[in-house]
Design an enzyme around this catalytic site. Structure first.
Site, PDB file in Angstrom:
ATOM      1  N   CYS A   2      -8.777  16.780  -9.482  1.00 37.94           N
ATOM      2  CA  CYS A   2      -9.633  17.790 -10.073  1.00 37.94           C
ATOM      3  C   CYS A   2      -9.222  17.907 -11.522  1.00 37.94           C
ATOM      4  O   CYS A   2      -8.212  17.357 -11.940  1.00 37.94           O
ATOM      5  CB  CYS A   2      -9.419  19.133  -9.380  1.00 37.94           C
ATOM      6  SG  CYS A   2      -9.640  19.029  -7.602  1.00 37.94           S
ATOM      7  N   ARG A  27     -12.826  13.571 -13.682  1.00 35.17           N
ATOM      8  CA  ARG A  27     -11.821  13.710 -12.622  1.00 35.17           C
ATOM      9  C   ARG A  27     -12.407  14.225 -11.317  1.00 35.17           C
ATOM     10  O   ARG A  27     -11.751  14.197 -10.272  1.00 35.17           O
ATOM     11  CB  ARG A  27     -10.720  14.677 -13.074  1.00 35.17           C
ATOM     12  CG  ARG A  27     -10.010  14.254 -14.321  1.00 35.17           C
ATOM     13  CD  ARG A  27      -8.978  15.283 -14.707  1.00 35.17           C
ATOM     14  NE  ARG A  27      -7.917  15.360 -13.734  1.00 35.17           N
ATOM     15  CZ  ARG A  27      -6.846  14.590 -13.722  1.00 35.17           C
ATOM     16  NH1 ARG A  27      -6.683  13.698 -14.657  1.00 35.17           N
ATOM     17  NH2 ARG A  27      -5.930  14.714 -12.798  1.00 35.17           N
ATOM     18  N   TRP A  81     -12.933  17.788  -7.176  1.00 37.24           N
ATOM     19  CA  TRP A  81     -13.257  16.627  -6.341  1.00 37.24           C
ATOM     20  C   TRP A  81     -12.655  16.958  -4.981  1.00 37.24           C
ATOM     21  O   TRP A  81     -11.437  17.012  -4.826  1.00 37.24           O
ATOM     22  CB  TRP A  81     -12.628  15.370  -6.931  1.00 37.24           C
ATOM     23  CG  TRP A  81     -13.035  14.105  -6.249  1.00 37.24           C
ATOM     24  CD1 TRP A  81     -14.172  13.369  -6.464  1.00 37.24           C
ATOM     25  CD2 TRP A  81     -12.301  13.395  -5.245  1.00 37.24           C
ATOM     26  NE1 TRP A  81     -14.196  12.267  -5.657  1.00 37.24           N
ATOM     27  CE2 TRP A  81     -13.065  12.246  -4.892  1.00 37.24           C
ATOM     28  CE3 TRP A  81     -11.091  13.610  -4.582  1.00 37.24           C
ATOM     29  CZ2 TRP A  81     -12.649  11.336  -3.929  1.00 37.24           C
ATOM     30  CZ3 TRP A  81     -10.686  12.695  -3.619  1.00 37.24           C
ATOM     31  CH2 TRP A  81     -11.462  11.568  -3.305  1.00 37.24           C
ATOM     32  N   ASN A 107      -4.771  21.296  -9.002  1.00 38.04           N
ATOM     33  CA  ASN A 107      -5.101  19.882  -8.805  1.00 38.04           C
ATOM     34  C   ASN A 107      -3.958  19.267  -8.001  1.00 38.04           C
ATOM     35  O   ASN A 107      -2.793  19.432  -8.378  1.00 38.04           O
ATOM     36  CB  ASN A 107      -5.250  19.201 -10.166  1.00 38.04           C
ATOM     37  CG  ASN A 107      -5.261  17.678 -10.094  1.00 38.04           C
ATOM     38  OD1 ASN A 107      -4.769  17.004 -10.973  1.00 38.04           O
ATOM     39  ND2 ASN A 107      -5.828  17.133  -9.055  1.00 38.04           N
ATOM     40  N   GLY A 108      -4.297  18.591  -6.896  1.00 38.18           N
ATOM     41  CA  GLY A 108      -3.253  17.970  -6.081  1.00 38.18           C
ATOM     42  C   GLY A 108      -3.519  18.244  -4.616  1.00 38.18           C
ATOM     43  O   GLY A 108      -4.605  18.709  -4.245  1.00 38.18           O
ATOM     44  N   GLU A 487     -14.203  -8.166 -10.328  1.00 35.26           N
ATOM     45  CA  GLU A 487     -14.439  -7.062 -11.256  1.00 35.26           C
ATOM     46  C   GLU A 487     -15.945  -6.853 -11.480  1.00 35.26           C
ATOM     47  O   GLU A 487     -16.425  -5.710 -11.505  1.00 35.26           O
ATOM     48  CB  GLU A 487     -13.705  -7.339 -12.581  1.00 35.26           C
ATOM     49  CG  GLU A 487     -13.890  -6.323 -13.673  1.00 35.26           C
ATOM     50  CD  GLU A 487     -13.426  -4.906 -13.320  1.00 35.26           C
ATOM     51  OE1 GLU A 487     -12.807  -4.702 -12.272  1.00 35.26           O
ATOM     52  OE2 GLU A 487     -13.718  -3.994 -14.121  1.00 35.26           O
ATOM     53  N   LYS A 491     -17.893  -3.407 -10.554  1.00 32.88           N
ATOM     54  CA  LYS A 491     -18.686  -2.639 -11.525  1.00 32.88           C
ATOM     55  C   LYS A 491     -20.054  -2.337 -10.934  1.00 32.88           C
ATOM     56  O   LYS A 491     -20.538  -1.214 -11.012  1.00 32.88           O
ATOM     57  CB  LYS A 491     -18.875  -3.404 -12.854  1.00 32.88           C
ATOM     58  CG  LYS A 491     -17.668  -3.531 -13.725  1.00 32.88           C
ATOM     59  CD  LYS A 491     -17.196  -2.250 -14.374  1.00 32.88           C
ATOM     60  CE  LYS A 491     -16.205  -1.522 -13.516  1.00 32.88           C
ATOM     61  NZ  LYS A 491     -14.816  -1.745 -13.692  1.00 32.88           N
ATOM     62  N   GLU A 494     -19.894   0.238  -7.879  1.00 33.38           N
ATOM     63  CA  GLU A 494     -19.476   1.626  -8.119  1.00 33.38           C
ATOM     64  C   GLU A 494     -20.488   2.420  -8.918  1.00 33.38           C
ATOM     65  O   GLU A 494     -20.607   3.620  -8.746  1.00 33.38           O
ATOM     66  CB  GLU A 494     -18.070   1.712  -8.728  1.00 33.38           C
ATOM     67  CG  GLU A 494     -17.934   1.298 -10.154  1.00 33.38           C
ATOM     68  CD  GLU A 494     -16.496   1.468 -10.673  1.00 33.38           C
ATOM     69  OE1 GLU A 494     -15.809   2.409 -10.281  1.00 33.38           O
ATOM     70  OE2 GLU A 494     -16.070   0.629 -11.490  1.00 33.38           O
ATOM     71  N   HIS A 510     -16.420 -20.713   4.375  1.00 30.40           N
ATOM     72  CA  HIS A 510     -15.630 -20.202   5.503  1.00 30.40           C
ATOM     73  C   HIS A 510     -16.187 -18.888   6.018  1.00 30.40           C
ATOM     74  O   HIS A 510     -15.476 -18.113   6.646  1.00 30.40           O
ATOM     75  CB  HIS A 510     -14.159 -20.065   5.075  1.00 30.40           C
ATOM     76  CG  HIS A 510     -13.579 -21.356   4.631  1.00 30.40           C
ATOM     77  ND1 HIS A 510     -13.260 -22.369   5.515  1.00 30.40           N
ATOM     78  CD2 HIS A 510     -13.330 -21.848   3.396  1.00 30.40           C
ATOM     79  CE1 HIS A 510     -12.806 -23.414   4.836  1.00 30.40           C
ATOM     80  NE2 HIS A 510     -12.855 -23.113   3.547  1.00 30.40           N
ATOM     81  N   LYS A 607     -12.324   9.566 -11.906  1.00 31.75           N
ATOM     82  CA  LYS A 607     -11.689   8.625 -12.830  1.00 31.75           C
ATOM     83  C   LYS A 607     -10.219   8.409 -12.494  1.00 31.75           C
ATOM     84  O   LYS A 607      -9.715   7.304 -12.528  1.00 31.75           O
ATOM     85  CB  LYS A 607     -11.827   9.192 -14.246  1.00 31.75           C
ATOM     86  CG  LYS A 607     -11.213   8.340 -15.313  1.00 31.75           C
ATOM     87  CD  LYS A 607     -12.113   7.172 -15.639  1.00 31.75           C
ATOM     88  CE  LYS A 607     -11.509   6.240 -16.674  1.00 31.75           C
ATOM     89  NZ  LYS A 607     -12.111   4.901 -16.554  1.00 31.75           N
TER      90      LYS A 607
END
Ligand code: M6R
Length: 612
Positions: A2, A27, A81, A107-108, A487, A491, A494, A510, A607
């Site tokens: 958060c 965040r 969040w 936050n945590g 990558e 991108k 997300e 395979h 983030k």
């Protein structure tokens, strides 16, 4: 994960707090809230949704009550969040105790909150959050000294926390504590700030005190007192002056931060090169505290990170193997930390993290440190946990990265680690002077090559228009560009929510080749390099299954099997990932933009992943 902000001073408090959490929305953005103290009363407002929704729904009385004669304001704000309890008004921060004497943002994760809650049977809880136990514990422990109540409370907490609280008992002060979640004090003249990250405070100050684990204390408009649970004395923390400015946290005319950050890459590369390369010499100054003798003996390197930072690690595996001839092990931090590790001497462990606060990366770092293995951090935030805890830390000089999708931090990490690789290769004498200069020369050219790509993106936009309706994408590559396929696909998924997979092209047969049909766009990296012929064979395999092939190539590379060609400046194979990732960032961006996605704040993401 958060964002929290606190302010004490004479400015318009609503403006300071709201602007602060707007900069922290990267965040988390499920819900938001604010609390200010006026006339010995707590005013609190919370909503499900983003900060602008909270701001636009602030009750009128909230403003009018603020217009009193008292001059020093104190307040806190939060953007959430969700971890414990779904996004709802009740679960949104700030939270109060039973009698509304104290109000907190946190936050945590408090891991033992259920156990603690059981001991607080006489308290009235009004949310499902773990945070609420903190404020009820403070209420329980309060005996005339708020600092003492905080001290007694944090002794009971297990897990991670950064919290700020205000109280009717001491109405002109902010109180705080931190462990394993970031918290920074912004220092200014006759006013002070506190937040999860410096970006929330850059508009007002560039002087910061980074708090350490078990720090707690109080802040008034003219004084900051820091204590630490492990020692009774008032703590001294150095003031760091950060040369970021508030302009850096604005979009500056770009539609999204992500696009701005993609365009900042040439500048980031130049800044990192010019500050470390002097003629033919690479100099790291104080960043690298290891002695040459120690680096000379290194025979194993561990590279650890999460998400995009993990992809940096994979690129570096190929690069380091080639130029250093030592054994390289890469791992995702959330896996590494639970492995039955075999850590031997003469190993160097490198931890890569843009934020420097990713919980799994930090946990991995701490394990390695316990085993007395030298650690090197690579991060973008001075004062972050990684920056402080690693034995040495390379600062990637990207400026604040706000978009949740990491772009400039990726190329920033790569350039720094490439320079570091060359620096050790020189010490270890595992590279010839010619090859060293050849690679260095190509690194010098990367900003110009990326500028060339960014100067005309119309073709990539056309491809986005052609393919944005597809539900699945495949990204293929080999060798040092395989992580660029990973990558590129990360991108896309997300920010556009389109399913995408990155695969080593040789592994297709395979299994994944079964997915291919005429509806499947396959993005394949076919730039010049030692494996180009192999990539071509893989390209034929997918084309014979009717895939639509989009190839990243160089001038002069031809194949009838390529349907769409993105022609890129030609460089050394080892350096090519730094160039090749850029069109993939743009392709993902334009597809997500056409789809109208919230590019800078994709759903379910934050983030900085400060929880396990
Ligand atoms: O701050 P970090 O570099 O440690 O973050 C690691 C990942 O969370 C991050 O790279 C994430 O995967 C990004 N959203 C990717 O764009």
């Amino acid at each position: 994960m958060c964002g929290i902000v606190g302010y004490v001073g004479k400015r318009n408090i609503l403006e300071v707090l709201i602007s602060g959490i707007k900069h922290l929305e990267y965040r988390g953005y499920d819900s938001s809230g604010i609390a200010v103290l006026k006339n010995n009363k707590i005013f609190r407002h919370r909503v499900v949704g983003k900060v602008f929704q909270m701001e636009s729904s602030l009750p009128k009385e909230f403003f009018s009550n603020l217009k009193t004669t008292e001059s020093v304001y104190v307040g806190i704000a939060h953007t959430r969040w969700a971890t414990h309890g779904k996004p709802s008004e009740e679960n949104a921060h700030p939270h109060v105790d039973c009698n509304e004497n104290f109000v907190i943002v946190h936050n945590g994760i408090i891991e033992n909150f259920l156990e603690l809650k059981l001991k607080l049977k006489n308290h009235k809880f009004s949310s499902e959050t773990d945070t609420e136990v903190i404020i009820h514990l403070i209420e329980e422990n309060y005996n005339g000294s708020l600092l003492e109540a905080i001290k007694q409370t944090i002794k009971l907490l297990e897990g991670s926390y950064a919290f700020v609280l205000i109280s009717r008992y001491q109405p002109q002060k902010l109180f705080f504590a931190r462990k394993d979640s970031p918290l920074v004090i912004g220092v200014a003249e006759k006013e002070n700030f506190i937040a999860s990250d410096v970006t929330a405070m850059l508009k007002y100050t560039n002087k910061f005190l980074f708090l350490e684990n078990y720090d707690y204390g109080e802040i008034s408009f003219c004084e900051i007192k820091i204590f630490n649970l492990k020692s009774e004395n008032v703590q001294h923390r150095n003031i760091n002056v950060i040369n970021w400015n508030s302009q850096m946290v604005e979009k500056s005319g770009f539609k999204h931060f992500m696009l701005k950050e993609i365009y900042e890459q040439p500048q980031v590369l130049r800044e990192n090169i010019s500050s470390r390369v002097f003629g033919e010499k690479i100099i790291f100054n104080e960043e690298i505290k290891f002695k040459d003798q120690m680096l000379k003996k290194i025979d194993k390197i561990l590279l650890i990170g999460c998400g995009t930072s993990y992809h940096t690690a994979v690129v570096c595996k190929y690069f380091f193997e080639h130029i250093l001839r030592v054994s390289i092990e890469v791992d995702i931090a959330s896996e590494f930390r639970y492995r039955d590790l075999i850590l031997k001497k003469n190993t160097l462990a490198i931890f890569i993290s843009q934020s420097g606060e990713t919980a799994d990366t930090l946990a991995s770092l701490r394990i390695v440190k316990e085993n007395k293995i030298p650690t090197l951090g690579v991060c973008n935030v001075i004062g972050s946990s990684l920056y402080r805890e690693a034995d040495s830390c390379i600062y990637i000089k990207c400026g604040p990265e706000i978009g949740v999708a990491s772009t400039k931090a990726f190329t920033g990490q790569l350039i720094c680690l490439y320079l570091f690789g060359l620096y050790i290769a020189k010490i270890k004498q595992t590279i010839s002077s010619n090859r060293y200069l050849e690679i260095l020369n190509y690194l010098y050219k990367t900003p110009t090559y990326i500028e060339h790509i960014l100067s005309d993106t119309s073709y990539i936009k056309q491809l986005a228009e052609k393919f944005y309706t597809k539900r699945d994408f495949l990204y293929l590559a080999r060798g040092i560009n395989y992580p660029i396929a990973l990558e590129g696909s990360l991108k896309l998924k997300e920010i556009s929510y389109i399913h995408a997979e990155g695969y080593p092209a040789g592994e297709m047969k395979h299994g994944p080749i079964a997915l291919i049909d005429k509806d499947m766009p396959v993005v394949i990296i076919a730039t010049k390099g030692s494996l180009l012929q192999k990539v071509f064979s893989n390209l034929e395999e997918v084309k014979s299954r009717d895939a639509k092939v989009i190839a990243l190539t160089n001038y002069g590379i031809e194949s009838k099997s390529i349907d769409y060609k993105i022609v890129l400046p030609e460089t050394d194979e080892l350096v090519s990932p730094i160039i090749n990732v850029v069109p993939l960032q743009l392709l993902a961006y334009y597809i997500a933009d056409i789809l109208g996605c919230e590019i800078d704040q994709p759903r379910n993401l934050a983030k900085s992943v400060t929880v396990e």
